[in-house]
Design a protein around this motif. Structure first.
Motif, PDB file in Angstrom:
ATOM      1  N   PHE A  32      58.561  28.289  -2.584  1.00 60.51           N
ATOM      2  CA  PHE A  32      58.778  29.361  -3.561  1.00 60.51           C
ATOM      3  C   PHE A  32      59.229  28.763  -4.887  1.00 60.51           C
ATOM      4  N   ARG A  33      58.604  29.167  -5.957  1.00 62.25           N
ATOM      5  CA  ARG A  33      59.042  28.711  -7.282  1.00 62.25           C
ATOM      6  C   ARG A  33      58.976  29.896  -8.230  1.00 62.25           C
ATOM      7  N   ASN A  34      60.065  30.092  -8.938  1.00 58.82           N
ATOM      8  CA  ASN A  34      60.103  31.204  -9.875  1.00 58.82           C
ATOM      9  C   ASN A  34      59.392  30.783 -11.160  1.00 58.82           C
ATOM     10  N   PHE A  87      44.975  33.280 -11.139  1.00 61.39           N
ATOM     11  CA  PHE A  87      44.797  33.743  -9.755  1.00 61.39           C
ATOM     12  C   PHE A  87      45.852  33.068  -8.874  1.00 61.39           C
ATOM     13  N   VAL A  88      45.460  32.503  -7.729  1.00 61.62           N
ATOM     14  CA  VAL A  88      46.487  31.930  -6.849  1.00 61.62           C
ATOM     15  C   VAL A  88      46.920  30.529  -7.283  1.00 61.62           C
ATOM     16  N   PHE A  89      46.305  29.994  -8.350  1.00 58.49           N
ATOM     17  CA  PHE A  89      46.578  28.618  -8.755  1.00 58.49           C
ATOM     18  C   PHE A  89      48.070  28.391  -9.010  1.00 58.49           C
ATOM     19  N   ARG A  90      48.690  29.289  -9.752  1.00 56.19           N
ATOM     20  CA  ARG A  90      50.123  29.160 -10.017  1.00 56.19           C
ATOM     21  C   ARG A  90      50.795  30.427  -9.529  1.00 56.19           C
ATOM     22  N   SER A  91      51.294  30.377  -8.302  1.00 58.93           N
ATOM     23  CA  SER A  91      51.920  31.545  -7.686  1.00 58.93           C
ATOM     24  C   SER A  91      53.415  31.311  -7.589  1.00 58.93           C
ATOM     25  N   ARG A  92      54.136  32.372  -7.275  1.00 56.51           N
ATOM     26  CA  ARG A  92      55.584  32.202  -7.065  1.00 56.51           C
ATOM     27  C   ARG A  92      55.884  31.941  -5.593  1.00 56.51           C
ATOM     28  N   GLU A  93      55.013  32.395  -4.742  1.00 57.31           N
ATOM     29  CA  GLU A  93      55.135  32.107  -3.309  1.00 57.31           C
ATOM     30  C   GLU A  93      53.817  31.479  -2.891  1.00 57.31           C
ATOM     31  N   PHE A  94      53.878  30.283  -2.341  1.00 58.77           N
ATOM     32  CA  PHE A  94      52.637  29.615  -1.975  1.00 58.77           C
ATOM     33  C   PHE A  94      52.888  28.726  -0.767  1.00 58.77           C
ATOM     34  N   GLU A  95      51.835  28.050  -0.359  1.00 56.56           N
ATOM     35  CA  GLU A  95      51.911  27.276   0.869  1.00 56.56           C
ATOM     36  C   GLU A  95      51.656  25.807   0.535  1.00 56.56           C
ATOM     37  N   GLN A  96      52.514  24.941   1.055  1.00 61.30           N
ATOM     38  CA  GLN A  96      52.305  23.505   0.820  1.00 61.30           C
ATOM     39  C   GLN A  96      51.991  22.787   2.122  1.00 61.30           C
ATOM     40  N   MET A  97      51.366  21.635   1.998  1.00 63.18           N
ATOM     41  CA  MET A  97      51.142  20.765   3.158  1.00 63.18           C
ATOM     42  C   MET A  97      51.581  19.391   2.661  1.00 63.18           C
ATOM     43  N   ASP A 156      42.683  20.825 -13.826  1.00 64.10           N
ATOM     44  CA  ASP A 156      44.103  21.032 -13.553  1.00 64.10           C
ATOM     45  C   ASP A 156      44.478  20.403 -12.206  1.00 64.10           C
ATOM     46  N   GLU A 157      45.792  20.300 -11.969  1.00 62.80           N
ATOM     47  CA  GLU A 157      46.256  19.580 -10.769  1.00 62.80           C
ATOM     48  C   GLU A 157      45.893  20.294  -9.464  1.00 62.80           C
ATOM     49  N   LEU A 158      45.248  19.521  -8.585  1.00 72.76           N
ATOM     50  CA  LEU A 158      44.906  20.030  -7.254  1.00 72.76           C
ATOM     51  C   LEU A 158      45.979  19.617  -6.260  1.00 72.76           C
ATOM     52  N   LEU A 159      46.391  18.350  -6.353  1.00 76.57           N
ATOM     53  CA  LEU A 159      47.396  17.823  -5.438  1.00 76.57           C
ATOM     54  C   LEU A 159      47.979  16.555  -6.048  1.00 76.57           C
ATOM     55  N   GLY A 160      49.048  16.068  -5.446  1.00 78.80           N
ATOM     56  CA  GLY A 160      49.698  14.885  -6.019  1.00 78.80           C
ATOM     57  C   GLY A 160      49.924  13.802  -4.975  1.00 78.80           C
ATOM     58  N   LEU A 161      49.948  12.557  -5.452  1.00 79.44           N
ATOM     59  CA  LEU A 161      50.273  11.431  -4.572  1.00 79.44           C
ATOM     60  C   LEU A 161      51.345  10.626  -5.297  1.00 79.44           C
ATOM     61  N   SER A 177      51.013  15.237  -1.460  1.00 80.14           N
ATOM     62  CA  SER A 177      51.512  16.615  -1.456  1.00 80.14           C
ATOM     63  C   SER A 177      50.372  17.568  -1.835  1.00 80.14           C
ATOM     64  N   PHE A 178      50.036  18.444  -0.890  1.00 87.24           N
ATOM     65  CA  PHE A 178      48.855  19.303  -1.064  1.00 87.24           C
ATOM     66  C   PHE A 178      49.275  20.766  -1.173  1.00 87.24           C
ATOM     67  N   GLY A 179      48.571  21.512  -1.998  1.00 85.12           N
ATOM     68  CA  GLY A 179      48.803  22.952  -2.075  1.00 85.12           C
ATOM     69  C   GLY A 179      47.647  23.682  -1.424  1.00 85.12           C
ATOM     70  N   VAL A 180      47.959  24.637  -0.548  1.00 86.31           N
ATOM     71  CA  VAL A 180      46.891  25.352   0.167  1.00 86.31           C
ATOM     72  C   VAL A 180      46.079  26.227  -0.802  1.00 86.31           C
TER      73      VAL A 180
HETATM   74  P1  ATP Z   1      52.356  21.834 -11.634  1.00 89.34           P
HETATM   75  O1  ATP Z   1      52.533  20.651 -12.555  1.00 89.34           O
HETATM   76  O2  ATP Z   1      50.950  22.384 -11.629  1.00 89.34           O
HETATM   77  O3  ATP Z   1      53.417  22.880 -11.794  1.00 89.34           O
HETATM   78  P2  ATP Z   1      53.743  20.287  -9.729  1.00 89.34           P
HETATM   79  O4  ATP Z   1      53.430  18.908 -10.201  1.00 89.34           O
HETATM   80  O5  ATP Z   1      55.044  20.885 -10.049  1.00 89.34           O
HETATM   81  O6  ATP Z   1      52.554  21.287 -10.158  1.00 89.34           O
HETATM   82  P3  ATP Z   1      54.288  19.489  -7.076  1.00 89.34           P
HETATM   83  O7  ATP Z   1      55.725  19.725  -7.189  1.00 89.34           O
HETATM   84  O8  ATP Z   1      53.799  18.072  -7.102  1.00 89.34           O
HETATM   85  O9  ATP Z   1      53.505  20.345  -8.179  1.00 89.34           O
HETATM   86  O10 ATP Z   1      53.749  20.255  -5.790  1.00 89.34           O
HETATM   87  C1  ATP Z   1      52.730  19.718  -4.952  1.00 89.34           C
HETATM   88  C2  ATP Z   1      51.551  20.642  -4.865  1.00 89.34           C
HETATM   89  O11 ATP Z   1      51.957  21.972  -4.548  1.00 89.34           O
HETATM   90  C3  ATP Z   1      50.763  20.793  -6.166  1.00 89.34           C
HETATM   91  O12 ATP Z   1      49.864  19.728  -6.363  1.00 89.34           O
HETATM   92  C4  ATP Z   1      50.044  22.095  -5.930  1.00 89.34           C
HETATM   93  O13 ATP Z   1      48.897  21.907  -5.124  1.00 89.34           O
HETATM   94  C5  ATP Z   1      51.067  22.900  -5.152  1.00 89.34           C
HETATM   95  N1  ATP Z   1      51.800  23.793  -6.059  1.00 89.34           N
HETATM   96  C6  ATP Z   1      52.873  23.505  -6.823  1.00 89.34           C
HETATM   97  N2  ATP Z   1      53.293  24.576  -7.515  1.00 89.34           N
HETATM   98  C7  ATP Z   1      52.453  25.584  -7.167  1.00 89.34           C
HETATM   99  C8  ATP Z   1      52.371  26.963  -7.529  1.00 89.34           C
HETATM  100  N3  ATP Z   1      53.239  27.507  -8.353  1.00 89.34           N
HETATM  101  N4  ATP Z   1      51.386  27.718  -6.976  1.00 89.34           N
HETATM  102  C9  ATP Z   1      50.493  27.186  -6.115  1.00 89.34           C
HETATM  103  N5  ATP Z   1      50.532  25.888  -5.741  1.00 89.34           N
HETATM  104  C10 ATP Z   1      51.484  25.089  -6.244  1.00 89.34           C
END
Ligand code: ATP
Length: 544
Positions: A289-291, A298-308, A373-378, A416-419
């Motif tokens: 969860f991130r405020n 769309f779901v790209f930047r949500s406040r409640e999301f799923e991570q893997m 835009d960011e899909l996932l991070g390593l 770190s992957f975002g669903v």
């Molecule tokens: P951004 O720079 O886009 O805010 P971030 O670098 O803060 O992302 P991380 O903290 O590295 O993101 O989180 C790992 C992954 O979780 C991201 O690569 C993304 O796939 C997913 N993620 C992060 N924030 C969100 C969000 N608000 N909504 C959906 N997915 C997210």
């Protein structure tokens, strides 16, 4: 950029029951999304694929599932209470708030910052040593550079040395989009408020993105820690002098902003109960969860999301090797999602952009409909998190190698992957339009392992009991084998094909009059639209 627009994806998702706006019937709740029947199936397929690739198919990986609510000390030790913030700027006219780094063109901002501070430093260096000797013009220029609060008139004893120091620290702040530079930049470049069009901006503020809640039945109490003892009867000004701080009440907890900390806090438990050999990794999937200041796209930047997330523990000498292995594994993952290689980009994060704990980070970016835009991070997180836990709890996080070598605190590689972003990228890549018999057709070219429905079964006519009975038989057989099988007897066959195409069903099986005679069915392929006749007995093998 992608060929499909965001509107096309959003509209297909709603029309076909993938994803709806959260709480839509009550006017919605920004940054939240609900998954419909097909969305749930797609999301599960994405998460199961990940689990299979990164946990089940490997010997060195273990899964865990930690609680979402964690002791608040976790987030104090990890730095999230103090530093998990976004720089925000407020429109002075309509009071809308925006993330500064989303408002500006980042390359332009970076260039301007450099240029501005070089120019300002040169100016400060050209000043006489003493303030009394400054000309009126120089005083005015200092006012411009430092903003109103920092003119020599308010700080009459400033020396050029102090001005220089102030400028350098302001430059550091500006890199993080803080201090007064972002405001000056926005005003100078006449950046308009997206809501009201005004160009009057306030100073940047930080905003903690963690959602707070309370545990237990007690009313909230906040402890205010003053920098000195307060005298009896002393009046305390609201806001307090500098040096005061507010301590969250003991029963404040945070909804986790990342799943990673649930892994670190269980590192010792797993080592003590399973005794894995190093290197090994722990994987977790779950809600975060991130405020977010401005949820969007769309779901790209949500406040409640799923991570893997995966924390892969290695000896500090071996991090580069492990980092490279995970970099390649990430590409395998993007391939399995059906993402075209040319739309996936590695962005090596420069030191200034990296999180404070990271020694190397690659952001994997994708060409989403709204842009790259960011899909996932390593990230290579060093021993930052385990050392924090060790320091905060006094409990050793050392790992004792099985060969009897000296114990050490492992270092960590974190993919770190975002669903949601994986789903958006998969839908974007799969969305295809072509023409069939002169008619426009939209279909989702999803890889079979992601398709929410694996096969659809149609009786040619729904008012012929013998056809329906045979089709039911085939449906039952396929359902037992594949699970995700859909029955459709609504409308003409052409319409049924279109519906299945739009949700990405790889095969449609039609039972017609010939079936009753020779036990064969028509199997229609989603991508080629070709139809072939297959014996019912060969159907299961034929659909793979
Ligand atoms: P951004 O720079 O886009 O805010 P971030 O670098 O803060 O992302 P991380 O903290 O590295 O993101 O989180 C790992 C992954 O979780 C991201 O690569 C993304 O796939 C997913 N993620 C992060 N924030 C969100 C969000 N608000 N909504 C959906 N997915 C997210």
């Amino acid at each position: 950029m992608s060929d499909v627009t965001l509107d096309e994806i959003v509209s297909l998702c709603k029309r076909r029951g993938f994803i709806y706006q959260g709480s839509e019937i009550y006017g919605g709740l920004s940054g939240t999304w609900d998954y419909g029947p097909l969305g749930v199936a797609l999301k599960r397929n994405v998460m199961n694929l990940w689990w299979k690739m990164f946990v089940e198919d490997r010997e060195d990986m273990f899964g865990i599932d930690a609680a979402i609510l964690m002791n608040q000390k976790v987030w104090q030790a990890s730095g999230h209470v103090d530093t998990f913030t976004d720089p925000m700027v407020e429109c002075q006219h309509c009071k809308s708030r925006f993330r500064v780094d989303h408002l500006v063109d980042n390359d332009e901002y970076e260039n301007e910052t450099k240029e501005y501070f070089t120019r300002s430093l040169a100016f400060v260096d050209s000043l006489p040593a003493k303030y009394e000797e400054y000309s009126q013009e120089q005083v005015a220029q200092i006012g411009d550079i430092f903003g109103h609060a920092q003119t020599p008139a308010t700080y009459p004893n400033q020396t050029t040395k102090e001005l220089r120091e102030y400028l350098s620290s302001n430059q550091e702040q500006a890199k993080k989009y803080l201090g007064n530079f972002p405001r000056l930049y926005l005003m100078r470049s006449a950046k308009k408020c997206e809501k009201c069009g005004s160009i009057e901006w306030g100073d940047t503020r930080t905003f903690n993105m963690m959602f707070e809640t309370k545990v237990g039945p007690f009313a909230d109490t906040v402890t205010i820690k003053p920098p000195r003892t307060i005298e009896a009867g002393e009046e305390i000004a609201l806001g307090g002098p500098t040096g005061w701080w507010i301590k969250p009440s003991e029963n404040t907890v945070y909804l986790r902003p990342e799943t990673a900390q649930g892994i670190f806090t269980n590192f010792k438990n797993v080592v003590d109960s399973l005794h894995p050999g190093l290197p090994f990794g722990l994987a977790q999937q779950g809600k975060a969860f991130r405020n977010e200041v401005s949820p969007r796209d769309f779901v790209f930047r949500s406040r409640e999301f799923e991570q893997m997330e995966i924390e892969y523990f290695v000896h500090s000498d071996r991090w580069e090797e492990a980092f490279e292995q995970w970099r390649l594994a990430v590409h395998e993952w993007t391939k399995a999602l059906g993402l075209p290689e040319e739309k996936v980009h590695e962005l090596e994060a420069p030191e200034t952009d990296r999180a404070h704990y990271s020694k190397r980070t690659i952001d994997f970016e994708f060409d989403f409909p709204h842009g790259r835009d960011e899909l996932l991070g390593l990230a290579y997180r060093t021993d930052f998190d385990l050392m924090n836990i060790q320091n905060a709890t006094g409990k050793s996080m050392e790992y004792q190698p099985k060969d009897g070598g000296p114990a050490f605190v492992p270092h960590v590689i974190e993919p770190s992957f975002g669903v949601e972003r994986a789903i958006m990228a998969a839908l974007t890549s799969a969305y295809t339009e072509d023409e069939v018999n002169g008619e426009k057709r939209t279909y989702l070219k999803l890889p079979t392992h992601l398709a929410p429905v694996k096969v659809a079964v149609f009786p040619l006519l729904k008012n012929k009991p013998e056809l329906v009975a045979k089709a039911r038989e085939v449906y039952a057989m396929l359902k037992k084998e594949f699970g995700a099988v859909m029955w459709d007897d609504n409308g003409n066959i052409g319409k049924r094909y279109r519906r299945q195409d739009e949700i990405g069903t790889p095969h449609c099986v039609t039972i017609d009059f010939q079936t009753l005679e020779d036990q064969t069915v028509t199997v229609r392929n989603r991508d080629t639209t070709e139809q072939t006749r297959i014996k019912i007995a060969d159907l299961i093998a034929g659909l793979d």
